[in-house]
Design an enzyme around this catalytic site. Structure first.
Site, PDB file in Angstrom:
ATOM      1  N   CYS A 104      -6.940   1.023   2.386  1.00  0.00           N
ATOM      2  CA  CYS A 104      -7.884   2.228   2.532  1.00  0.00           C
ATOM      3  C   CYS A 104      -7.441   3.482   1.330  1.00  0.00           C
ATOM      4  O   CYS A 104      -8.433   3.559   1.033  1.00  0.00           O
ATOM      5  CB  CYS A 104      -7.239   2.311   3.517  1.00  0.00           C
ATOM      6  SG  CYS A 104      -7.791   1.769   5.018  1.00  0.00           S
TER       7      CYS A 104
ATOM      8  N   ASN B  37     -11.997  -2.867  -0.120  1.00  0.00           N
ATOM      9  CA  ASN B  37     -10.902  -3.534   0.849  1.00  0.00           C
ATOM     10  C   ASN B  37     -11.860  -3.560   1.795  1.00  0.00           C
ATOM     11  O   ASN B  37     -11.496  -4.716   2.309  1.00  0.00           O
ATOM     12  CB  ASN B  37     -10.033  -2.153   0.944  1.00  0.00           C
ATOM     13  CG  ASN B  37      -8.869  -2.279   1.818  1.00  0.00           C
ATOM     14  OD1 ASN B  37      -8.519  -3.193   1.971  1.00  0.00           O
ATOM     15  ND2 ASN B  37      -9.173  -1.225   2.954  1.00  0.00           N
ATOM     16  N   GLU B  38     -12.147  -2.540   2.691  1.00  0.00           N
ATOM     17  CA  GLU B  38     -12.256  -3.389   4.924  1.00  0.00           C
ATOM     18  C   GLU B  38     -13.674  -2.734   4.719  1.00  0.00           C
ATOM     19  O   GLU B  38     -14.206  -2.033   5.981  1.00  0.00           O
ATOM     20  CB  GLU B  38     -10.829  -2.458   5.362  1.00  0.00           C
ATOM     21  CG  GLU B  38     -10.985  -3.347   6.610  1.00  0.00           C
ATOM     22  CD  GLU B  38      -9.638  -2.465   7.424  1.00  0.00           C
ATOM     23  OE1 GLU B  38      -8.632  -3.228   7.293  1.00  0.00           O
ATOM     24  OE2 GLU B  38      -9.573  -1.286   7.351  1.00  0.00           O
TER      25      GLU B  38
ATOM     26  N   GLU C 198       0.696  -1.036   0.304  1.00  0.00           N
ATOM     27  CA  GLU C 198       0.042  -0.100  -0.254  1.00  0.00           C
ATOM     28  C   GLU C 198       0.951   0.872  -0.183  1.00  0.00           C
ATOM     29  O   GLU C 198       1.937   1.395   0.944  1.00  0.00           O
ATOM     30  CB  GLU C 198      -1.576  -0.084   0.991  1.00  0.00           C
ATOM     31  CG  GLU C 198      -1.952   1.342   1.367  1.00  0.00           C
ATOM     32  CD  GLU C 198      -2.578   1.099   2.350  1.00  0.00           C
ATOM     33  OE1 GLU C 198      -4.151   2.263   1.962  1.00  0.00           O
ATOM     34  OE2 GLU C 198      -3.252   0.134   2.556  1.00  0.00           O
TER      35      GLU C 198
END
Length: 660
Positions: free
Chosen positions: A245, A376-377, A50
């Site tokens: 993120c 992603n999350e 990331e």
């Protein structure tokens, strides 16, 4: 009984222990080398990339010039400009958004006849310059009618002394790229680049760039060689990219859009990095994404180091911790099309639109994409609704692509339970679990997957790291305590390789002068880099992955914290070896005797690789990069029993030839 073992391990990890009064009897373990439990996925141990902590621009992307195209929100950020030059209009930043929307700004320099003019770029916390290294300078420029302006390009060391120079003489009235190369006469840890304009007239400049000649595989627009080498040495099974993120963005307008990161580097649209102002205590106002490192380069890097690519795409949801912005379901089509087009870009024939672009960029052969992440999350019913639409569209056109799906930001709680139950009912392919927690959590959860449902989706341990000071605490360090707890936890991942098919530590990289989040696997400055103790744990697992899991037991139980010892075992059919991993989380020596069953014989000696420290707070550093690192020696074996004394707070890997 189990709770007592965990409490004992916690106490020992905290450094509170007593010295035994008498020699201990060995712990007797059994390896059933003839009973293959499950194959180990080729992708088992991978890396998660990331762009956080200056991982891309200022990190693995080797560009040395910050804000090379004047596209930061403050157009001259990173550049030192004489104040009177701005006020009297000697330098202007022009915006040509209608003509060139992806890279609208450029600088216009107006030169009087009697003096020169200079601008200085500070780089990313300075520029790391190596003595004797060749540096390749380039820029786009055009002269206005009647102008005769030339450039002198100079490297400056930490004290401002010149340590290398060349000249460039643009000579056209239309935009052209100009290049020049020169060598540095001395080193600098935090050097700068000075560009001096001389002559008379008006000149326009853009994309002012400087790369070292020695990048990974000597590629122009390339990657920093030492950082890629650290990744390659892991022999990762996959690379998950581009995050994290940043896939989501704080708002959807700043989400990661892969199509804006491919093609000509000059046409890639810079955006603010969402970690720019995420943490007030580590604000980084100069953190942007140039996308010189884009999806083509990610795929290329994966191929270079033998890893399967795992791209993660935005599913129409911004970061739920920030804005909670979502795109309306009836407006999801562009997001879904991005996913379909990415598969074509990676795997499509050169006669397709996106396959042709891949070929134009220098890679006619497909990248062999087999899996993709949707979101992603994310969490909640809004994610399930969007995932369902994505899955239907992707599976309809590309049924063999495996989809990785979010289980939210935590490994338990209401958000996790809802997604876990719902996605299992939807027959999801792979569920992505994240765990950022204390070392104690990792010890107590080493058996997490022993009782998981084998009939449901596979598991991706997509982000994990032991945080000694609490999550989001800037005081977290990559000490041996955290690495040892992760090593213990990973025995449970390996033991359950029929269910857990991928795992990756996170985050991967961090600049010592520009980080936002800790701990991190690899740390670096402008010239040097080092692997943390956690890095070497990952490396030992990945380099000793083996091909098949075999049972290792104490009596009838798996070894997961009894007597503060954790263990897992694989065989490596390629080398004909048994590979035993043993972790001792206690402050005392643990003698073990491992009886190997199911073999005709085993070799009289093998290899013992040890990783450990007598200081749980011990660290590696730029000055002492291998303070905690593996050591290897021979181990003698008598009969079919392997005997060793596991040192306190240690991770052992034993490799021995077997004849089945």
């Amino acid at each position: 009984m189990k709770a007592q073992r965990i409490i004992a391990a916690f106490t020992m990890l905290a450094g509170v222990y007593t010295i035994p009064l008498a020699a201990q009897q060995p712990l007797n373990f059994t390896v059933k080398a003839g009973e293959i439990k499950t194959p180990v996925s080729p992708n088992m141990w991978g890396i998660f990339f990331e762009d956080i902590n200056l991982s891309a621009d200022g990190g693995i992307y080797a560009e040395l010039v910050k804000n090379r195209s004047f596209e930061f929100s403050t157009p001259l950020m990173g550049w030192s400009i004489p104040k009177d030059a701005v006020s009297n209009g000697q330098i202007l930043v022009l915006n040509r958004k209608e003509e060139h929307p992806s890279n609208p700004r450029f600088a216009r320099i107006t030169m009087p006849a009697t003096r020169s003019f200079e601008i200085v770029n500070e780089g990313f916390r300075g520029m790391g310059i190596k003595a004797g290294e060749q540096y390749n300078f380039s820029l786009y420029a055009r002269q206005q009618e009647g102008a005769a302006v030339k450039l002198t390009v100079t490297l400056l060391d930490d004290a401002g002394k010149e340590i290398g120079s060349t000249t460039v003489a643009p000579n056209g009235s239309s935009w052209q790229q100009y290049k020049a190369s020169f060598s540095a006469t001395a080193a600098a840890a935090k050097g700068k680049l000075k560009v001096t304009f001389s002559g008379q007239g008006v000149i326009d400049v853009d994309m002012i760039s400087l790369f070292p000649q020695h990048t990974w595989k000597e590629r122009s627009n390339g990657l920093r060689a030492d950082l890629v080498q650290l990744l390659a040495d892991l022999h990762p099974g996959f690379i998950r990219f581009p995050g994290g993120c940043i896939v989501e963005g704080r708002e959807l307008v700043n989400r990661y859009q892969w199509k804006k990161t491919v093609g000509d580097v000059n046409d890639r649209e810079l955006i603010i990095n969402r970690w720019n102002n995420e943490f007030a205590h580590r604000a980084t106002p100069d953190y942007f994404q140039s996308f010189g490192l884009g999806f083509f380069e990610y795929f290329q890097l994966s191929e270079d180091i033998g890893a399967s690519p795992l791209p993660i795409l935005n599913c129409g949801m911004a970061c739920q911790f920030n804005s909670a912005e979502v795109v309306a379901v009836n407006e999801l089509d562009p997001y879904i099309q991005d996913a379909l087009d990415l598969i074509e870009f990676a795997n499509g024939d050169v006669n397709t639109k996106w396959g042709a672009l891949r070929a134009k960029m220098g890679h006619p052969a497909p990248f062999n994409l087999k899996m993709m992440g949707v979101g992603n999350e994310q969490w909640g019913p809004q994610y399930v609704e969007r995932y369902t639409i994505f899955a239907k569209a992707i599976k309809s056109k590309y049924p063999d692509i495996k989809l990785v799906n979010s289980l939210g930001p935590s490994p338990d709680g209401d958000k996790f339970t809802f997604l876990n139950d719902t996605l299992r009912k939807l027959n999801a392919d792979i569920l992505d679990e994240h765990y950022y927690s204390s070392p104690e959590w990792f010890l107590s959860n080493a058996a997490r997957y022993d009782s998981y449902d084998r009939k449901g989706p596979k598991i991706f341990a997509g982000e994990y790291a032991a945080h000694t000071k609490g999550v989001n605490n800037g005081e977290n360090k990559n000490n041996w305590q955290s690495a040892l707890a992760e090593a213990a936890f990973m025995t449970g991942l390996e033991r359950n390789a029929d269910l857990v098919v991928m795992a990756s530590y996170a985050p991967l990289l961090a600049h010592v002068d520009g980080w936002q989040w800790s701990p991190d696997l690899i740390w670096f400055d402008n010239l040097h880099s080092y692997g943390t103790p956690n890095y070497y744990v990952q490396k030992l697992y990945a380099n000793n992955k083996g091909t098949d899991v075999v049972p290792m037991l104490k009596g009838n139980q798996v070894i997961s914290g009894q007597d503060s010892v954790y263990a897992s075992t694989v065989v490596d059919k390629a080398t004909g070896e048994l590979v035993i991993k043993l972790i001792n989380t206690a402050a005392t020596v643990k003698p073990v005797a491992v009886a190997v069953q199911g073999v005709k014989n085993i070799a009289a000696n093998g290899r013992l690789i040890t990783l450990g420290s007598n200081d749980l707070q011990g660290l590696n550093s730029l000055d002492k990069p291998t303070s905690i690192s593996p050591e290897e020696k021979n181990i003698d074996i008598k009969g079919k029993t392997i005997r060793t004394d596991i040192a306190p707070w240690s991770f052992y890997v034993i490799r021995v030839k077997i004849n089945k």
